[in-house]
Design a protein around this motif. Structure first.
Motif, PDB file in Angstrom:
ATOM      1  N   GLN A 103      39.383 -57.810  -9.009  1.00 40.13           N
ATOM      2  CA  GLN A 103      39.709 -57.637  -7.603  1.00 40.13           C
ATOM      3  C   GLN A 103      39.039 -56.399  -7.023  1.00 40.13           C
ATOM      4  O   GLN A 103      38.843 -55.406  -7.715  1.00 40.13           O
ATOM      5  CB  GLN A 103      41.221 -57.467  -7.426  1.00 40.13           C
ATOM      6  CG  GLN A 103      42.034 -58.676  -7.779  1.00 40.13           C
ATOM      7  CD  GLN A 103      43.473 -58.466  -7.405  1.00 40.13           C
ATOM      8  OE1 GLN A 103      43.920 -59.029  -6.446  1.00 40.13           O
ATOM      9  NE2 GLN A 103      44.186 -57.682  -8.148  1.00 40.13           N
ATOM     10  N   ASP A 104      38.721 -56.478  -5.779  1.00 37.26           N
ATOM     11  CA  ASP A 104      38.193 -55.330  -5.056  1.00 37.26           C
ATOM     12  C   ASP A 104      39.375 -54.451  -4.654  1.00 37.26           C
ATOM     13  O   ASP A 104      40.348 -54.934  -4.081  1.00 37.26           O
ATOM     14  CB  ASP A 104      37.435 -55.823  -3.824  1.00 37.26           C
ATOM     15  CG  ASP A 104      36.813 -54.700  -3.051  1.00 37.26           C
ATOM     16  OD1 ASP A 104      37.561 -54.022  -2.313  1.00 37.26           O
ATOM     17  OD2 ASP A 104      35.606 -54.500  -3.183  1.00 37.26           O
ATOM     18  N   GLU A 105      39.308 -53.165  -4.951  1.00 38.35           N
ATOM     19  CA  GLU A 105      40.422 -52.257  -4.691  1.00 38.35           C
ATOM     20  C   GLU A 105      40.777 -52.177  -3.201  1.00 38.35           C
ATOM     21  O   GLU A 105      41.958 -52.154  -2.838  1.00 38.35           O
ATOM     22  CB  GLU A 105      40.105 -50.863  -5.225  1.00 38.35           C
ATOM     23  CG  GLU A 105      41.288 -49.939  -5.187  1.00 38.35           C
ATOM     24  CD  GLU A 105      40.997 -48.583  -5.825  1.00 38.35           C
ATOM     25  OE1 GLU A 105      41.682 -47.625  -5.449  1.00 38.35           O
ATOM     26  OE2 GLU A 105      40.108 -48.494  -6.676  1.00 38.35           O
ATOM     27  N   LYS A 152      44.391 -53.167  -1.556  1.00 39.45           N
ATOM     28  CA  LYS A 152      45.189 -52.238  -0.750  1.00 39.45           C
ATOM     29  C   LYS A 152      45.505 -52.819   0.630  1.00 39.45           C
ATOM     30  O   LYS A 152      46.626 -52.681   1.136  1.00 39.45           O
ATOM     31  CB  LYS A 152      44.480 -50.896  -0.616  1.00 39.45           C
ATOM     32  CG  LYS A 152      44.515 -50.087  -1.893  1.00 39.45           C
ATOM     33  CD  LYS A 152      43.812 -48.755  -1.725  1.00 39.45           C
ATOM     34  CE  LYS A 152      43.875 -47.949  -3.004  1.00 39.45           C
ATOM     35  NZ  LYS A 152      43.207 -46.646  -2.867  1.00 39.45           N
TER      36      LYS A 152
END
Length: 72
Positions: free
Chosen positions: A2-4, A8
């Motif tokens: 996953q892309d952080e 978020k």
């Protein structure tokens, strides 16, 4: 992986959605998204467009910056 940033943003959307007492289905309806799309966004598994972020913000009755800067 996953892309952080997406993760978020998704967690911010989830937090604000729950704070307003909305289900994923209700948020999807208000923002013209499927429940599956809302779920994917909240998990950070979907790289959505900025236009979608604005739709979600409008559905949550918040400014886009509140999603981006959400502290939970």
């Amino acid at each position: 992986m996953q892309d952080e940033l997406l993760f978020k943003l998704g967690q911010s959307i989830r937090y604000l959605r729950l704070k307003r007492g909305l289900s994923q289905e209700e948020l999807g309806f208000k923002s013209d998204l499927s429940t599956n799309s809302v779920s994917s966004i909240e998990r950070g598994a979907y790289n959505f467009k900025i236009k979608t972020l604005y739709k979600i913000a409008e559905a949550l009755n918040v400014d886009v910056m509140e999603i981006i800067n959400c502290k939970f």
